[in-house]
Write an enzyme that holds these catalytic residues in place. Structure first.
Site, PDB file in Angstrom:
ATOM      1  N   HIS A  64      -0.390   3.647   2.355  1.00 37.50           N
ATOM      2  CA  HIS A  64      -0.662   3.841   0.922  1.00 37.50           C
ATOM      3  C   HIS A  64      -2.100   3.397   0.663  1.00 37.50           C
ATOM      4  O   HIS A  64      -2.713   2.700   1.474  1.00 37.50           O
ATOM      5  CB  HIS A  64       0.346   3.069   0.064  1.00 37.50           C
ATOM      6  CG  HIS A  64       0.273   1.577   0.213  1.00 37.50           C
ATOM      7  ND1 HIS A  64       0.622   0.935   1.372  1.00 37.50           N
ATOM      8  CD2 HIS A  64      -0.134   0.596  -0.641  1.00 37.50           C
ATOM      9  CE1 HIS A  64       0.463  -0.360   1.222  1.00 37.50           C
ATOM     10  NE2 HIS A  64      -0.017  -0.602   0.015  1.00 37.50           N
ATOM     11  N   ASP A  68      -6.142  -3.192   0.710  1.00 38.17           N
ATOM     12  CA  ASP A  68      -5.884  -3.975   1.937  1.00 38.17           C
ATOM     13  C   ASP A  68      -5.396  -3.089   3.086  1.00 38.17           C
ATOM     14  O   ASP A  68      -5.401  -3.517   4.239  1.00 38.17           O
ATOM     15  CB  ASP A  68      -4.898  -5.134   1.678  1.00 38.17           C
ATOM     16  CG  ASP A  68      -3.567  -4.714   1.066  1.00 38.17           C
ATOM     17  OD1 ASP A  68      -3.546  -3.745   0.290  1.00 38.17           O
ATOM     18  OD2 ASP A  68      -2.544  -5.359   1.368  1.00 38.17           O
ATOM     19  N   HIS A  69      -5.035  -1.836   2.790  1.00 34.80           N
ATOM     20  CA  HIS A  69      -4.540  -0.941   3.847  1.00 34.80           C
ATOM     21  C   HIS A  69      -5.551   0.130   4.260  1.00 34.80           C
ATOM     22  O   HIS A  69      -5.339   0.811   5.254  1.00 34.80           O
ATOM     23  CB  HIS A  69      -3.215  -0.300   3.415  1.00 34.80           C
ATOM     24  CG  HIS A  69      -2.128  -1.321   3.300  1.00 34.80           C
ATOM     25  ND1 HIS A  69      -1.119  -1.455   4.221  1.00 34.80           N
ATOM     26  CD2 HIS A  69      -1.942  -2.307   2.387  1.00 34.80           C
ATOM     27  CE1 HIS A  69      -0.342  -2.469   3.879  1.00 34.80           C
ATOM     28  NE2 HIS A  69      -0.826  -3.006   2.766  1.00 34.80           N
ATOM     29  N   ASP A 210       3.919  -1.389   2.947  1.00 32.38           N
ATOM     30  CA  ASP A 210       4.391  -2.302   1.891  1.00 32.38           C
ATOM     31  C   ASP A 210       5.557  -1.664   1.156  1.00 32.38           C
ATOM     32  O   ASP A 210       5.449  -0.534   0.672  1.00 32.38           O
ATOM     33  CB  ASP A 210       3.272  -2.563   0.876  1.00 32.38           C
ATOM     34  CG  ASP A 210       2.151  -3.378   1.479  1.00 32.38           C
ATOM     35  OD1 ASP A 210       2.215  -3.681   2.682  1.00 32.38           O
ATOM     36  OD2 ASP A 210       1.206  -3.710   0.738  1.00 32.38           O
TER      37      ASP A 210
HETATM   38 ZN   LIG Z   1      -0.556  -4.651   1.381  1.00 34.67          ZN
END
Ligand SMILES: [Zn+2]
Length: 296
Positions: A64, A68-69, A210
């Site tokens: 996604h 942070d990804h 997540d």
């Molecule tokens: Zn995350």
């Protein structure tokens, strides 16, 4: 024994990185293919620490588009350009075409290689990669933005039993041929692959990204290795993440062979405590650590 699948945890932290736990990124190696799942901001530094050149990466799967990804994508792409990459790079994810387009607009570079963005469905499970020996599926999960998990499935294959092959007079190239075709005529007699070989089921590796716990995701990874969001030890209302308790219960229910918990909140600093908690809940669990290598 089959060649082990090698998984390297490049980042086991969550949104705010710490020196001990960087943002999410997982390197996956199956035979000669290198794949990256998520690409947190320090992904390429973590690759250097484990001595793997990013130029080897064939495909990137983003779960996604929370920073942070994917925060490591821009620097990683620029590094690939500077290293002289020529092969195209495929980037998968929900709405990947839109996001990758925007990312590329942010640069002056003209890249020496093609970047192919591929959208994946957030409605249903979808086969997105088909290779000779394996398939990769995207699987919708439940987070605050469109999100998927990914499931790697090795295809089942046949392992020749030499004594049986010899009995039927099969040697050398004929063995590869019968594996491919399922049967072969030898000295006027049809030999079936099942007469000379053992069926080996394929290995499964799933990565959740997540998400709240999704039962069907676990059901689709039964008997496999599961790498799962475990941001919190206990459930916290209103957070679109999973807890140790929930993930371990589903791993047990769906007979996950090995569970790797990851994406920990930075509030947890005592790894020993995490390990003990997880082991109590599910025996075959491990706490991910940056740089950790898992063979499967
Ligand atoms: Zn995350």
């Amino acid at each position: 024994m089959p060649v082990p699948i090698e998984i390297t945890i490049l980042g086991s932290g969550s949104a705010i990185p710490t020196p001990r736990r960087m943002q999410p990124a997982i390197l996956f190696k199956y035979e000669g293919d290198y794949i990256l799942f998520d690409c947190g901001e320090s992904a390429q530094l973590s690759l250097q620490k484990v001595n793997i050149s990013p130029i080897k990466i064939k495909r990137i799967f983003i779960t996604h588009w929370h920073a942070d990804h994917f925060g490591g994508l821009i620097p990683l792409i620029e590094t690939l350009h500077m290293l002289g990459r020529k092969e195209p790079l495929e980037i998968y994810g929900p709405e990947a075409e839109w996001f990758v387009d925007k990312i590329l607009e942010l640069s002056y570079w003209r890249f020496g290689f093609d970047i192919k963005a591929r959208d994946v469905s957030v409605e249903r499970k979808e086969k997105i990669v088909e290779e000779e020996k394996y398939e990769i599926y995207s699987f919708p999960v439940k987070h605050s933005v469109p999100s998927v998990g990914y499931i790697f499935c090795e295809k089942e294959h046949w392992k020749i039993i030499p004594s049986k092959a010899k009995k039927f007079g099969l040697y050398g190239e004929q063995l590869q041929l019968i594996k491919k075709k399922g049967s072969l005529v030898v000295n006027g007699k049809k030999v079936m692959i099942s007469e000379i070989a053992k069926r080996i089921p394929g290995r499964i590796v799933a990565y959740s990204g997540d998400t709240l716990p999704v039962e069907e995701f676990f059901a689709n990874a039964s008997n496999g290795l599961m790498i799962h969001d475990a941001t919190f030890v206990e459930e916290i209302d209103g957070r679109m993440h999973s807890s140790f308790t929930e993930v371990c219960a589903l791993a047990k229910k769906y007979r996950i062979k090995k569970l790797v918990l990851t994406h920990f909140s930075r509030r947890y600093t005592n790894e020993k405590e995490l390990r003990e908690k997880a082991k109590k809940l599910f025996r075959n669990s491990v706490i991910a650590r940056d740089g950790m290598k898992i063979k499967w």
